[in-house]
Design an enzyme around this catalytic site. Structure first.
Site, short mmCIF file in Angstrom:
data_model
loop_
_atom_site.label_atom_id
_atom_site.label_comp_id
_atom_site.label_asym_id
_atom_site.label_seq_id
_atom_site.Cartn_x
_atom_site.Cartn_y
_atom_site.Cartn_z
N GLN A 21 0.86 -1.18 0.00
CA GLN A 21 0.00 0.00 0.00
C GLN A 21 0.90 1.23 0.00
O GLN A 21 1.99 1.21 0.57
CB GLN A 21 -0.93 0.01 1.21
CG GLN A 21 -2.03 -1.05 1.11
CD GLN A 21 -2.92 -1.10 2.33
OE1 GLN A 21 -2.47 -1.44 3.41
NE2 GLN A 21 -4.19 -0.76 2.16
N SER A 22 0.44 2.31 -0.63
CA SER A 22 1.33 3.41 -0.96
C SER A 22 1.71 4.30 0.20
O SER A 22 2.80 4.87 0.22
CB SER A 22 0.71 4.27 -2.08
OG SER A 22 0.53 3.49 -3.24
#
Length: 242
Positions: A21-22
């Site tokens: 996830q960023s």
């Protein structure tokens, strides 16, 4: 795109589920996305893999190519060693948001005949049609990132034109709704900041101003982790004074 059947030579190697996830905000709040990525372990098991590893070292890290990704590097190293039979990802954007990393990964998968598996199916990078489709997925992922960035910049510029853009300010300053940028209400902070500016005007050097602040044990750095509004006092550093 291949069918569901995987050759025994591929199944003898391990499958790797890559989870990413960023941002930390996504890690904390987008728990459903993370849960669905971990569910790919069951997908690998149904495909016939007995050894399945999960690489989730890159949770909270962007795939734009601008930051280091130890998990992605671990994945590349395992591919080079010929240990991986398939790489599983939720979609192409989880693996890479830039063409360099994406095509490098596809090259390695093709060299060791590893498969790429996502929610849509199984891809063999050695096959021209599969390689073309994977290349399109990577290009779309990279294009999406460019669109997102452009929208963010446009939104920031629109806020700036209205005078509503708020950026991080140094410790000791706060944004006021009516007045704009102003001093923190803490009198101690106000005294320290005014003294540093006064010494800088007198001495003409941030380093000398910091040295005086340090000798006087004036403290300019840090916020307490438990209470973002509370100041964590620490010995002054040059970058804080400058």
């Amino acid at each position: 795109m291949n069918g569901d059947a995987l050759p025994p030579a591929v199944l003898q190697r391990k499958a790797v589920v890559y989870v990413r996830q960023s941002t930390q905000a996504q890690v904390e709040h987008n728990t459903e996305s993370r849960r669905r990525q971990y569910e790919l372990v069951e997908v690998a098991r149904r495909r016939g893999f007995r050894t399945i590893d999960v690489i989730d070292d890159d949770l909270g890290r962007s795939a734009s190519g601008m930051v280091a990704r130890p998990g992605f590097e671990k994945l590349v190293a395992a591919l080079c060693a010929g240990e991986i039979g398939a790489v599983l990802c939720f979609d192409a954007s989880r693996l890479a948001r830039n063409g360099r990393d994406w095509h490098h990964l596809l090259e390695l998968c093709g060299l060791v005949e590893a498969r790429v598996i996502d929610l849509d199916g199984v891809y063999d990078p050695c096959r021209p049609n599969d390689r073309l489709l994977l290349g399109m997925k990577g290009s779309i992922s990279e294009f999406e990132l460019g669109v997102i960035r452009a929208r963010m910049v446009d939104a920031a510029r629109a806020k700036a034109r209205r005078g509503e853009l708020r950026i991080s300010v140094p410790i000791g300053y706060v944004w006021h709704r009516d007045m704009g940028l102003g001093f923190d209400s803490d009198i101690r902070l106000q005294k320290v900041i005014r003294l540093v500016f006064e010494r800088f005007r007198q001495l003409g050097s941030a380093r000398q101003a910091q040295a005086i602040a340090e000798r006087a044990t004036f403290l300019l750095n840090g916020l307490a982790e438990q209470d973002p509004e509370a100041i964590s006092w620490a010995r002054a550093r040059l970058e804080a004074a400058g």
